[in-house]
Write a protein that holds these residues in place. Structure first.
Motif, PDB file in Angstrom:
ATOM      1  N   HIS A  54       0.173   3.681  -2.880  1.00  0.00           N
ATOM      2  CA  HIS A  54      -0.500   4.466  -2.733  1.00  0.00           C
ATOM      3  C   HIS A  54       0.884   6.404  -2.340  1.00  0.00           C
ATOM      4  O   HIS A  54       0.131   7.442  -2.600  1.00  0.00           O
ATOM      5  CB  HIS A  54      -0.961   5.354  -1.337  1.00  0.00           C
TER       6      HIS A  54
ATOM      7  N   GLY B 249      -7.341   4.743   1.955  1.00  0.00           N
ATOM      8  CA  GLY B 249      -7.218   4.048   1.392  1.00  0.00           C
ATOM      9  C   GLY B 249      -7.293   4.979  -0.149  1.00  0.00           C
ATOM     10  O   GLY B 249      -7.694   6.226  -0.408  1.00  0.00           O
TER      11      GLY B 249
ATOM     12  N   TYR C 223     -13.921  -4.226 -14.358  1.00  0.00           N
ATOM     13  CA  TYR C 223     -13.619  -4.392 -15.741  1.00  0.00           C
ATOM     14  C   TYR C 223     -14.313  -4.080 -16.636  1.00  0.00           C
ATOM     15  O   TYR C 223     -14.630  -3.167 -17.267  1.00  0.00           O
ATOM     16  CB  TYR C 223     -13.139  -5.492 -15.686  1.00  0.00           C
TER      17      TYR C 223
ATOM     18  N   LEU D 248     -16.476  -4.758  -5.628  1.00  0.00           N
ATOM     19  CA  LEU D 248     -17.719  -5.195  -5.661  1.00  0.00           C
ATOM     20  C   LEU D 248     -18.191  -6.065  -4.684  1.00  0.00           C
ATOM     21  O   LEU D 248     -19.401  -6.587  -5.608  1.00  0.00           O
ATOM     22  CB  LEU D 248     -16.769  -6.587  -6.978  1.00  0.00           C
TER      23      LEU D 248
ATOM     24  N   CYS E 281     -15.428   2.350  -7.645  1.00  0.00           N
ATOM     25  CA  CYS E 281     -15.931   1.065  -8.111  1.00  0.00           C
ATOM     26  C   CYS E 281     -15.920  -0.431  -6.933  1.00  0.00           C
ATOM     27  O   CYS E 281     -14.442  -0.547  -6.932  1.00  0.00           O
ATOM     28  CB  CYS E 281     -15.296   0.070  -9.691  1.00  0.00           C
TER      29      CYS E 281
ATOM     30  N   ASP F  31       0.671  -1.358  -0.195  1.00  0.00           N
ATOM     31  CA  ASP F  31       0.195   0.108  -0.293  1.00  0.00           C
ATOM     32  C   ASP F  31       0.706   0.923  -0.014  1.00  0.00           C
ATOM     33  O   ASP F  31       0.603   2.105  -0.824  1.00  0.00           O
ATOM     34  CB  ASP F  31      -0.806  -0.287   1.116  1.00  0.00           C
TER      35      ASP F  31
ATOM     36  N   THR G 265     -11.160   0.953 -10.325  1.00  0.00           N
ATOM     37  CA  THR G 265     -11.814   0.075 -10.491  1.00  0.00           C
ATOM     38  C   THR G 265     -12.441  -0.655  -9.895  1.00  0.00           C
ATOM     39  O   THR G 265     -12.606  -1.554  -9.143  1.00  0.00           O
ATOM     40  CB  THR G 265     -11.261  -0.503 -12.093  1.00  0.00           C
TER      41      THR G 265
ATOM     42  N   GLY H  11     -12.347  -0.413  -2.776  1.00  0.00           N
ATOM     43  CA  GLY H  11     -11.705  -1.336  -1.664  1.00  0.00           C
ATOM     44  C   GLY H  11     -13.013  -0.612  -0.766  1.00  0.00           C
ATOM     45  O   GLY H  11     -13.668  -0.459  -1.274  1.00  0.00           O
TER      46      GLY H  11
ATOM     47  N   PRO I  74      -7.016  -7.786  -6.168  1.00  0.00           N
ATOM     48  CA  PRO I  74      -6.873  -8.440  -5.321  1.00  0.00           C
ATOM     49  C   PRO I  74      -6.086 -10.245  -6.183  1.00  0.00           C
ATOM     50  O   PRO I  74      -5.340 -10.601  -4.682  1.00  0.00           O
ATOM     51  CB  PRO I  74      -8.115  -8.882  -4.969  1.00  0.00           C
TER      52      PRO I  74
HETATM   53  C1  SAM Z   1      -6.623  -4.870  -3.238  1.00  0.00           C
HETATM   54  S1  SAM Z   1      -7.976  -4.492  -3.431  1.00  0.00           S
HETATM   55  C2  SAM Z   1      -8.452  -2.307  -3.455  1.00  0.00           C
HETATM   56  C3  SAM Z   1      -8.115  -1.712  -2.701  1.00  0.00           C
HETATM   57  C4  SAM Z   1      -7.682  -0.613  -2.765  1.00  0.00           C
HETATM   58  N1  SAM Z   1      -7.420   0.113  -4.622  1.00  0.00           N
HETATM   59  C5  SAM Z   1      -6.537   0.761  -1.668  1.00  0.00           C
HETATM   60  O1  SAM Z   1      -5.091   1.170  -2.531  1.00  0.00           O
HETATM   61  O2  SAM Z   1      -6.836   1.714  -1.083  1.00  0.00           O
HETATM   62  C6  SAM Z   1      -8.964  -5.032  -4.243  1.00  0.00           C
HETATM   63  C7  SAM Z   1     -10.297  -4.656  -4.212  1.00  0.00           C
HETATM   64  O3  SAM Z   1     -10.921  -5.544  -5.044  1.00  0.00           O
HETATM   65  C8  SAM Z   1     -12.445  -5.519  -4.853  1.00  0.00           C
HETATM   66  N2  SAM Z   1     -12.670  -6.453  -6.227  1.00  0.00           N
HETATM   67  C9  SAM Z   1     -12.795  -7.754  -6.683  1.00  0.00           C
HETATM   68  N3  SAM Z   1     -12.757  -7.991  -7.422  1.00  0.00           N
HETATM   69  C10 SAM Z   1     -13.770  -6.822  -8.456  1.00  0.00           C
HETATM   70  C11 SAM Z   1     -14.004  -6.603  -9.656  1.00  0.00           C
HETATM   71  N4  SAM Z   1     -14.150  -7.604 -10.658  1.00  0.00           N
HETATM   72  N5  SAM Z   1     -14.628  -5.409  -9.520  1.00  0.00           N
HETATM   73  C12 SAM Z   1     -14.337  -4.622  -8.584  1.00  0.00           C
HETATM   74  N6  SAM Z   1     -14.312  -4.692  -7.583  1.00  0.00           N
HETATM   75  C13 SAM Z   1     -13.428  -5.950  -7.283  1.00  0.00           C
HETATM   76  C14 SAM Z   1     -11.647  -6.212  -3.505  1.00  0.00           C
HETATM   77  O4  SAM Z   1     -13.598  -7.019  -3.107  1.00  0.00           O
HETATM   78  C15 SAM Z   1     -11.326  -5.475  -2.872  1.00  0.00           C
HETATM   79  O5  SAM Z   1     -11.995  -4.301  -1.995  1.00  0.00           O
END
Ligand code: SAM
Length: 284
Positions: free
Chosen positions: A18, A98, A148, A118, A116, A14, A40, A43, A169
């Motif tokens: 970040h 985040g 996506y 999910l 976004c 992170d 996209t 979190g 993830p």
């Molecule tokens: C690594 S975390 C994100 C962390 C955030 N970007 C941050 O830096 O604070 C990945 C997130 O993507 C979500 N996720 C998984 N597949 C997804 C999808 N196809 N579209 C949107 N969110 C998705 C998960 O629930 C999770 O919260």
């Protein structure tokens, strides 16, 4: 969907992500022209480092806690560091922002952010955690949305400058392929955007293949990568490092990534095998 970012918030990955994200935002803010950011995989936007999930792993102790305790933090990291400090008292590190919160905090009235997420519960938490930004530029949380699909549905946007942040993830075996498809979908629709992809590094050798595949996507002319290994990759099942890939990278990132990674890598190192690399993969 098993992944919950709250276990990992504020970890070394992170911090790298970040720090570079905030440098991209600083660059976008240099011009008065409005910009739009699509996040996209958003979190939940805000994490309690003393909460049950973050406490279980304590990963943030090897990440943001080290950065905040460091001396001589480069000016380039000030936006990021100040954002985290603004959430915490001088005596206790508890709240960690985040990617959505960090972007929302940087928006001007003319800018916009679309988020976004999910996971049904996280999507609602995200909405609550960014609700304070109604006075900033326009922040939109799409209800329980696949990031996506959003790339296909929302690009090209009405605001012609901006960035798409892709931070999956990587719990699915084919996530790298899905990211390649998403970049290809994105480039076909909005070729001038900056695309920023975070990726895990377990086996450093396999990263090169991903880089080459992105470089081969039609329309990708400028590609830059910033990679950090926090330890020797002896165990290739572990998260040994991470990288950020930039299609159409902001000048501020390519010229300054080396300074930031040279500072962060020894700070985040978990053994003597820590190393970094910042390089053009295509263009320049
Ligand atoms: C690594 S975390 C994100 C962390 C955030 N970007 C941050 O830096 O604070 C990945 C997130 O993507 C979500 N996720 C998984 N597949 C997804 C999808 N196809 N579209 C949107 N969110 C998705 C998960 O629930 C999770 O919260």
């Amino acid at each position: 969907m098993n992944y919950r970012h709250s276990y990992h918030a504020g970890n070394f990955a992170d911090v790298v992500k970040h720090a570079l994200q905030c440098m991209c935002l600083a660059y976008l803010r240099q011009k008065d022209k409005p910009f739009w950011v699509l996040d996209t995989h958003a979190g939940i936007g805000m994490y309690d480092l003393l909460g049950e999930q973050a406490s279980k792993t304590g990963e943030w102790q090897q990440g943001i806690a080290k950065l905040l305790a460091a001396d001589n933090i480069p000016v380039l990291l000030q936006d990021y560091v100040n954002a985290v400090r603004s959430l915490n008292s001088a005596h206790e590190l508890r709240w960690y922002p985040g990617s959505p919160w960090l972007t929302a905090q940087q928006l001007r009235s003319q800018d916009a952010l679309t988020l976004c997420e999910l996971h049904p519960i996280d999507s609602q938490l995200l909405r609550d955690n960014v609700s304070q930004f109604h006075s900033a530029g326009s922040v939109k949380v799409l209800p329980q949305t696949n990031g996506y699909s959003a790339i296909k549905a929302l690009l090209p946007p009405p605001i012609k400058r901006g960035m798409v942040l892709i931070d999956p993830p990587f719990e699915q075996r084919d996530e790298f392929d899905t990211v390649l498809q998403a970049l290809s979908d994105g480039m076909r629709r909005w070729a001038t955007a900056t695309y920023v992809v975070w990726y895990p590094i377990k086996d450093p050798l396999s990263v090169g293949e991903f880089h080459q595949q992105v470089a081969a996507i039609q329309g990708v002319e400028k590609l830059f990568a910033a990679d950090v290994l926090v330890r020797s990759a002896l165990d290739r099942t572990k998260l040994n490092g991470c990288g950020m890939l930039f299609v159409n990278p902001p000048y501020g990132v390519t010229s300054q990534a080396a300074e930031v990674l040279a500072f962060l890598t020894p700070l985040l190192a978990q053994d003597r095998g820590a190393q970094w690399q910042a390089q053009w993969l295509k263009g320049e």
